[in-house]
Design a protein around this motif. Structure first.
Motif, mmCIF file in Angstrom:
data_model
loop_
_atom_site.group_PDB
_atom_site.id
_atom_site.type_symbol
_atom_site.label_atom_id
_atom_site.label_comp_id
_atom_site.label_asym_id
_atom_site.label_seq_id
_atom_site.Cartn_x
_atom_site.Cartn_y
_atom_site.Cartn_z
ATOM 1 N N GLU A 85 -4.221 8.748 -9.030
ATOM 2 C CA GLU A 85 -3.462 7.844 -9.896
ATOM 3 C C GLU A 85 -2.108 7.505 -9.294
ATOM 4 O OE1 GLU A 85 -4.425 6.049 -12.589
ATOM 5 O OE2 GLU A 85 -6.306 6.800 -11.759
ATOM 6 N N SER A 86 -1.467 8.473 -8.665
ATOM 7 C CA SER A 86 -0.185 8.218 -8.021
ATOM 8 C C SER A 86 -0.337 7.202 -6.895
ATOM 9 C CB SER A 86 0.394 9.531 -7.479
ATOM 10 O OG SER A 86 1.588 9.303 -6.773
ATOM 11 N N SER A 87 -1.387 7.339 -6.123
ATOM 12 C CA SER A 87 -1.620 6.411 -5.007
ATOM 13 C C SER A 87 -1.907 5.008 -5.514
ATOM 14 C CB SER A 87 -2.786 6.912 -4.154
ATOM 15 O OG SER A 87 -2.476 8.157 -3.558
ATOM 16 N N ARG A 88 -2.651 4.906 -6.579
ATOM 17 C CA ARG A 88 -2.945 3.589 -7.147
ATOM 18 C C ARG A 88 -1.672 2.930 -7.664
ATOM 19 N NH1 ARG A 88 -5.591 2.925 -11.323
ATOM 20 N NH2 ARG A 88 -6.596 0.966 -10.790
ATOM 21 N N ARG A 89 -0.796 3.721 -8.287
ATOM 22 C CA ARG A 89 0.466 3.169 -8.791
ATOM 23 C C ARG A 89 1.358 2.679 -7.654
ATOM 24 N NH1 ARG A 89 0.197 7.592 -12.446
ATOM 25 N NH2 ARG A 89 1.632 8.770 -11.116
ATOM 26 N N LEU A 90 1.232 3.306 -6.495
ATOM 27 C CA LEU A 90 2.019 2.886 -5.334
ATOM 28 C C LEU A 90 1.417 1.664 -4.636
ATOM 29 C CD1 LEU A 90 2.853 6.381 -3.786
ATOM 30 C CD2 LEU A 90 4.468 4.781 -4.849
ATOM 31 N N GLY A 91 0.307 1.190 -5.134
ATOM 32 C CA GLY A 91 -0.298 -0.007 -4.578
ATOM 33 C C GLY A 91 -1.265 0.245 -3.435
ATOM 34 N N LYS A 92 -1.620 1.509 -3.228
ATOM 35 C CA LYS A 92 -2.585 1.815 -2.172
ATOM 36 C C LYS A 92 -4.006 1.581 -2.683
ATOM 37 C CE LYS A 92 0.456 5.211 0.001
ATOM 38 N NZ LYS A 92 0.766 4.400 1.211
ATOM 39 N N GLU A 116 -14.234 1.165 -3.587
ATOM 40 C CA GLU A 116 -12.907 1.089 -4.198
ATOM 41 C C GLU A 116 -12.961 1.442 -5.685
ATOM 42 O OE1 GLU A 116 -9.191 -2.104 -4.536
ATOM 43 O OE2 GLU A 116 -11.168 -2.759 -3.844
ATOM 44 N N ILE A 117 -11.881 2.028 -6.182
ATOM 45 C CA ILE A 117 -11.702 2.190 -7.629
ATOM 46 C C ILE A 117 -10.748 1.090 -8.065
ATOM 47 C CG2 ILE A 117 -11.052 3.741 -9.498
ATOM 48 C CD1 ILE A 117 -11.154 6.013 -7.550
ATOM 49 N N SER A 118 -11.279 0.029 -8.628
ATOM 50 C CA SER A 118 -10.419 -1.080 -9.047
ATOM 51 C C SER A 118 -9.752 -0.781 -10.385
ATOM 52 C CB SER A 118 -11.218 -2.378 -9.136
ATOM 53 O OG SER A 118 -12.285 -2.242 -10.068
ATOM 54 N N MET A 119 -10.424 -0.010 -11.227
ATOM 55 C CA MET A 119 -9.888 0.398 -12.526
ATOM 56 C C MET A 119 -10.349 1.825 -12.791
ATOM 57 S SD MET A 119 -8.201 -2.180 -13.851
ATOM 58 C CE MET A 119 -8.161 -1.953 -15.639
ATOM 59 N N PRO A 120 -9.540 2.624 -13.536
ATOM 60 C CA PRO A 120 -9.923 4.021 -13.762
ATOM 61 C C PRO A 120 -11.273 4.190 -14.447
ATOM 62 C CG PRO A 120 -7.629 3.653 -14.372
ATOM 63 C CD PRO A 120 -8.215 2.301 -14.096
ATOM 64 N N HIS A 121 -11.668 3.227 -15.274
ATOM 65 C CA HIS A 121 -12.915 3.403 -16.027
ATOM 66 C C HIS A 121 -14.153 2.952 -15.241
ATOM 67 C CE1 HIS A 121 -11.629 -0.762 -17.044
ATOM 68 N NE2 HIS A 121 -12.918 -1.014 -16.946
ATOM 69 N N THR A 122 -13.970 2.486 -14.003
ATOM 70 C CA THR A 122 -15.138 2.049 -13.228
ATOM 71 C C THR A 122 -15.693 3.198 -12.389
ATOM 72 O OG1 THR A 122 -13.727 1.237 -11.434
ATOM 73 C CG2 THR A 122 -14.365 -0.341 -13.152
ATOM 74 N N VAL A 123 -15.770 4.371 -12.984
ATOM 75 C CA VAL A 123 -16.406 5.521 -12.340
ATOM 76 C C VAL A 123 -17.495 6.036 -13.267
ATOM 77 C CG1 VAL A 123 -14.391 6.210 -10.966
ATOM 78 C CG2 VAL A 123 -14.682 7.120 -13.283
#
Length: 222
Positions: A85-92, A116-123
């Motif tokens: 989640e931290s990496s996603r918030r940083l735009g990675k 890719e995980i485009s959104m948290p719920h797409t797992v």
């Protein structure tokens, strides 16, 4: 100082690589069972996981990386969800492995790819109970600066790794020379002696530990 408990080295500072090229005479399966038993009983998984991700985020390799090939932690593995989640918030761009079993029952027919995980719920949960990206998510290919975070049961200071016996990571890594390979584990999972490795076993370039980021090539904590 290095404290030994049985054959496993528990170190907060790594030694100068394997001594005299010594190797274990145990089978991979014996090592897996021993390490799995120890890891399942380790009481500081969350605390040490946070230390590991702090070291990662402070590293120049992480700060330059545009893609992070992570894994969805399961059981007693180093926890990854905070880092993801931290990496996603940083735009990675964060990608997770997905195993494609198809219609084949043979383990050799199964392949792993990163999506890719485009959104948290797409797992979704796989047949192994591990979270993985939905099948419609975009396939990711490692680039030169992509960090590939590799779980495992045991590692050594020469970059050797013993995984879970399915061969998914070894087969995947053999297909790509791009990317920076980091074994992720707790200190007690690293052995001073070289692990038994075969021709199909892929080596790590770094070990990401609670004590810091260890460079296999430079043989030191960065």
């Amino acid at each position: 100082a290095i404290i030994c408990s049985g054959p496993w080295v528990q170190a907060f500072g790594p030694p100068e690589g394997p001594q005299n090229g010594s190797r274990w005479n145990m089978s991979k399966e014996t090592i897996r069972n021993e390490m799995r038993w120890r890891r399942d009983r380790y009481p500081h998984i969350h605390r040490d996981s946070m230390k590991i991700w702090h070291h990662l985020e402070q590293s120049a390799l992480y700060q330059k990386a545009r893609q992070i090939f992570a894994y969805a932690s399961f059981g007693s593995e180093v926890e990854t969800y905070t880092m993801i989640e931290s990496s996603r918030r940083l735009g990675k761009r964060v990608c997770l492995p997905r195993v494609n079993t198809g219609t084949a029952d043979s383990q050799a027919e199964r392949t792993m790819e990163f999506r890719e995980i485009s959104m948290p719920h797409t797992v979704e949960r796989s047949r192994f109970g591990i979270y993985e990206p939905a099948f419609w998510e975009q396939i990711c290919t490692p680039e030169e600066d992509t960090l590939i975070l590799v779980p495992g049961l045991a590692f050594d200071y020469a970059g050797g790794r013993i995984g879970f016996g399915k061969g998914f990571y070894d087969r995947y890594l053999s297909r790509f020379r791009q990317g920076i390979r980091m074994g992720v584990c707790f200190e007690f999972q690293v052995t001073e002696k070289q692990l038994p490795c075969g021709e199909m076993d892929e080596r790590m370039q770094y070990l990401l530990l609670p004590g810091g980021l260890y460079s296999i090539q430079e043989r030191k904590i960065l």
